[in-house]
Design a protein around this motif. Sequence first.
Motif, PDB file in Angstrom:
ATOM      1  N   LEU A 145       0.834  -1.202   0.000  1.00 12.31           N
ATOM      2  CA  LEU A 145       0.000   0.000   0.000  1.00 12.31           C
ATOM      3  C   LEU A 145       0.870   1.255   0.000  1.00 12.31           C
ATOM      4  O   LEU A 145       0.591   2.213  -0.725  1.00 12.31           O
ATOM      5  CB  LEU A 145      -0.944   0.005   1.203  1.00 12.31           C
ATOM      6  CG  LEU A 145      -1.810   1.250   1.377  1.00 12.31           C
ATOM      7  CD1 LEU A 145      -2.685   1.499   0.145  1.00 12.31           C
ATOM      8  CD2 LEU A 145      -2.666   1.128   2.638  1.00 12.31           C
ATOM      9  N   LEU A 146       1.922   1.264   0.792  1.00  7.70           N
ATOM     10  CA  LEU A 146       2.839   2.399   0.837  1.00  7.70           C
ATOM     11  C   LEU A 146       3.386   2.689  -0.561  1.00  7.70           C
ATOM     12  O   LEU A 146       3.395   3.836  -1.011  1.00  7.70           O
ATOM     13  CB  LEU A 146       3.982   2.102   1.811  1.00  7.70           C
ATOM     14  CG  LEU A 146       5.049   3.173   1.975  1.00  7.70           C
ATOM     15  CD1 LEU A 146       4.460   4.427   2.612  1.00  7.70           C
ATOM     16  CD2 LEU A 146       6.190   2.630   2.828  1.00  7.70           C
ATOM     17  N   HIS A 147       3.832   1.664  -1.252  1.00  6.10           N
ATOM     18  CA  HIS A 147       4.354   1.836  -2.607  1.00  6.10           C
ATOM     19  C   HIS A 147       3.267   2.331  -3.554  1.00  6.10           C
ATOM     20  O   HIS A 147       3.509   3.194  -4.404  1.00  6.10           O
ATOM     21  CB  HIS A 147       4.959   0.524  -3.122  1.00  6.10           C
ATOM     22  CG  HIS A 147       5.636   0.695  -4.430  1.00  6.10           C
ATOM     23  ND1 HIS A 147       4.985   0.512  -5.629  1.00  6.10           N
ATOM     24  CD2 HIS A 147       6.894   1.070  -4.735  1.00  6.10           C
ATOM     25  CE1 HIS A 147       5.816   0.753  -6.614  1.00  6.10           C
ATOM     26  NE2 HIS A 147       6.987   1.096  -6.104  1.00  6.10           N
ATOM     27  N   ALA A 148       2.050   1.814  -3.403  1.00  2.00           N
ATOM     28  CA  ALA A 148       0.946   2.251  -4.254  1.00  2.00           C
ATOM     29  C   ALA A 148       0.624   3.728  -4.038  1.00  2.00           C
ATOM     30  O   ALA A 148       0.382   4.466  -4.998  1.00  2.00           O
ATOM     31  CB  ALA A 148      -0.292   1.391  -3.995  1.00  2.00           C
ATOM     32  N   VAL A 149       0.645   4.172  -2.782  1.00  2.00           N
ATOM     33  CA  VAL A 149       0.387   5.587  -2.477  1.00  2.00           C
ATOM     34  C   VAL A 149       1.465   6.467  -3.112  1.00  2.00           C
ATOM     35  O   VAL A 149       1.179   7.547  -3.633  1.00  2.00           O
ATOM     36  CB  VAL A 149       0.318   5.821  -0.952  1.00  2.00           C
ATOM     37  CG1 VAL A 149       0.285   7.300  -0.610  1.00  2.00           C
ATOM     38  CG2 VAL A 149      -0.887   5.113  -0.366  1.00  2.00           C
TER      39      VAL A 149
END
Length: 174
Positions: free
Chosen positions: A93-97
């Motif tokens: 999720l961090l990478h997606a954000v």
Amino acid sequence: MAAILRSAAELTTLTPTQKRVVEKIAAGHSNQQAATELGMKTGTLGGHVMSIGHKFGVASRPAKVHAALASGQACAPDAPASVPNFAEDELRLLHAVATRSENDEIAAAAGIAPVLVTTRIRDLVEKASAVNSSHLIGLAHAWTLLGARTTPESGTPAVPPPTSPHRPVSGGTR
């Protein structure tokens, strides 16, 4: 008059002011706070934020922060020495954000339902003790979770970035 063709590097190079602006955003400052600290009007700062997005082809503030930090043109904020223990799904999720601008794109990249994106981002912000999602991305860079830490003295990465199979920052329509 002949058109002047510019290289991709020239088109994505941040000005000194844009670097200072993105560093304030990466530290969690609002436009008003950043403008006050940089001695400019909020509208002027907003124009710089928009220009940063145009240069990198991204729309969201976290993606703008990520693009500037990942390019090595701006420095990540100071971060606590203790890195939160993020689970694999939280790192996804961090990478997606960091690399997506729209909630549906973030959801698809993170493998979660679109309705959960805002809540899950809020949970990550809280777990990282960040001020907002842009600060979360700044801290993630400082912890080298999204790439190399850039040193203020040299502007170069302090450690080599990890090898990553992740896709590059994509543009959005926000």
